[in-house]
Design a protein around this motif. Structure first.
Motif: not given
Length: 546
Positions: A181-182, A185, A206, A209-210, A213-214, A234, A237-238
């Protein structure tokens, strides 16, 4: 309708059925006889039948277009004023008085073998998402045909039901893989597909959105250029590295935003201008070769990285570590420098350099396109695993064995280790000691050169066994390293004029065989290490392997 007034005109409308069908009040019916078409008011049952037909065609991967018409008053139209005309026509359509003329189903089959390209990308750890303006059912069916969707499909209602991070032990949620994710993380992958429409994308929070992406598979339909750009931002961003393919004008913002924008040779000029890569073809190329070039680019990009790592791992043990210790022991312990400075230069610029050049042409291993991307695995060109292997395993063995044979030679000529320990040059007063030290330096040099031959062969693969290569076909030039390296040792050590000028000496033949045995140990260890990695991919050796 019978148009009797000159001020009346016929408005023809085409568009998406899911948008226009609700604005249709009438329908043209061909009738049961030859009396011609009649217009009648559309019933709820008839609308449901049209909706069912539209969905049926969409699930077959067809793009469905609705055709409608209505009579409007021409007196209010000024065709020279585009803005006012558009506003007036839109108002007429919104009145919901359209007459349904028919549906058109357009079959646009995917490019040949695109499904195999998607499969190879997925095997390489790359997530492939579809972002399209098509109707949801159409987009999902095409995604199934090209293998973008292979799993159970979640919808928006399933996504927003996630109120907390998903249980990592739920086998339906993840398959043990992780997504970054970042920077620090990592979370588990949701091992399902997700389908979202443009309207639903506008509603995402938000936290949602997390979770988007999974998902391991993603299809976004009824999207605008703004939606495409938002999705890419997005994911970036991750922590995702984005490659975007597109060919239309509306794709250009997304192509520009992506880390790698990819367009086709027949794309619009704006799309090609916004792209980083343009896939070219010629009359002899097939459609599948066009997209297979993405796989080839991926393979050679990874191959360059792999061969750079192999080259570094090959150069470090002799070129830095084993050359450093003779200097350190000379400065710290006052011992003779067991490897002359010129021989260090010869290792770096001749024997090792030639092997490194040939190693750069090593072909790819069979698992190259099955490894996770470096953005996920976090693999670096040089890391602690490579240092551990090159310095503290192979390098330490190099230095220890080279010192061992060098001091054995001194001992055989009557000079014990104690005579040189903390001597700081006092040994120069001993008669004939310089020639024996020069011989030991040459032995140290020969030992490193021969062990490097075996290390070079071991470095040809990181995962497979050396014996799984086609030894008579793959990178045949690399075998030239052996005669060139041996030739260099003979020139430096056995030609009297060069030998005396460089401070070298003849090396007794038994030291070549001793070095051969040490080299076999280096090669055998690496074969054992790679065998353990293949057999136990999550074991100790796999965790420390470079």
């Amino acid at each position: 309708y019978v148009i009797e007034k000159e001020a009346a005109g016929l408005l023809l409308v085409k568009g998406a059925p899911d948008i226009l069908l609700e604005k249709c009040k009438y329908i043209i019916d061909d009738g049961d006889d030859d009396s011609g078409s009649i217009i009648e008011e559309m019933s709820s049952a008839m609308k449901a039948k049209i909706e069912e037909m539209k969905n049926s065609w969409s699930t077959q991967g067809r793009r469905v277009i609705l055709l409608a018409s209505m009579v409007i008053d021409n007196s209010g139209l000024d065709l020279n004023n585009g803005a006012d005309t558009k506003e007036l026509i839109q108002a007429e359509i919104d009145r919901g008085q359209l007459c349904l003329v028919g549906l058109i189903g357009i079959q646009d089959p995917p490019r040949k073998n695109i499904d195999s390209v998607i499969d190879k990308l997925r095997d390489a750890g790359i997530k492939v998402a579809m972002i399209t303006g098509d109707f949801e059912l159409t987009g999902l069916e095409i995604a199934r045909q090209v293998h973008i969707v292979t799993k159970k499909i979640d919808k928006y209602k399933d996504l927003i039901s996630f109120t907390e991070p998903i249980n990592e032990h739920n086998s339906d949620v993840n398959d043990g893989e992780f997504v970054k994710l970042n920077k620090d993380e990592y979370v588990t992958v949701i091992n399902r597909a997700l389908s979202l429409t443009g309207t639903e994308i506008d509603l995402l929070t938000e936290f949602e959105w997390r979770n988007v992406v999974r998902y391991s598979e993603l299809v976004c339909t009824r999207t605008t250029p703004e939606h495409k750009l938002l999705i890419i931002k997005q994911f970036q961003k991750y922590g995702a590295v984005i490659g975007m393919t597109g060919d239309g004008v509306n794709d250009s913002p997304s192509l520009k935003q992506a880390d790698v924008g990819i367009s086709l040779v027949d794309a619009s000029d704006i799309a090609k201008e916004a792209s980083d890569i343009i896939l070219m073809n010629n009359e002899e190329d097939s459609e599948d070769a066009l997209f297979n070039s993405i796989i080839e680019a991926l393979k050679y990009g990874r191959l360059v990285f792999e061969n750079l790592r192999k080259t570094i791992a090959y150069l470090l043990p002799a070129g830095t570590f084993a050359e450093l210790w003779p200097v350190l022991l000379n400065i710290i312990a006052g011992m003779p420098q067991m490897l002359s400075s010129f021989n260090m230069i010869m290792i770096c610029c001749v024997t090792d350099c030639i092997g490194a050049i040939f190693l750069a042409y090593e072909p790819s291993e069979s698992n190259l396109l099955k490894k996770k991307p470096r953005s996920i695995s976090g693999e670096r060109l040089v890391d602690w695993k490579l240092f551990l292997h090159s310095y503290f395993t192979v390098g330490t063995f190099y230095a220890f064995t080279s010192f061992l044979v060098a001091f054995i030679n001194l001992q055989r000529h009557g000079y014990s280790f104690s005579k040189f320990d903390l001597s700081y040059g006092s040994y120069n007063d001993m008669t004939g000691v310089k020639e024996i030290i020069d011989m030991s330096s040459s032995i140290y040099f020969v030992n490193l050169v021969i062990m490097q031959f075996f290390n070079l062969m071991a470095m040809r693969t990181r995962y497979l066994s050396f014996f799984q290569l086609d030894l008579l076909k793959d990178n045949k030039l690399i075998y030239l390293t052996v005669p060139i390296g041996l030739g260099a040792t003979f020139i430096l050590n056995y030609i009297p004029q060069i030998q005396s000028a460089l401070g070298n000496n003849q090396v007794p033949v038994e030291y070549y065989f001793i070095a051969l045995g040490f080299g076999i140990i280096v090669f055998s260890y690496d074969e054992f290490r790679k065998g353990m990695v293949r057999r136990y991919p999550k074991g100790f050796f796999a965790r420390i392997s470079w």
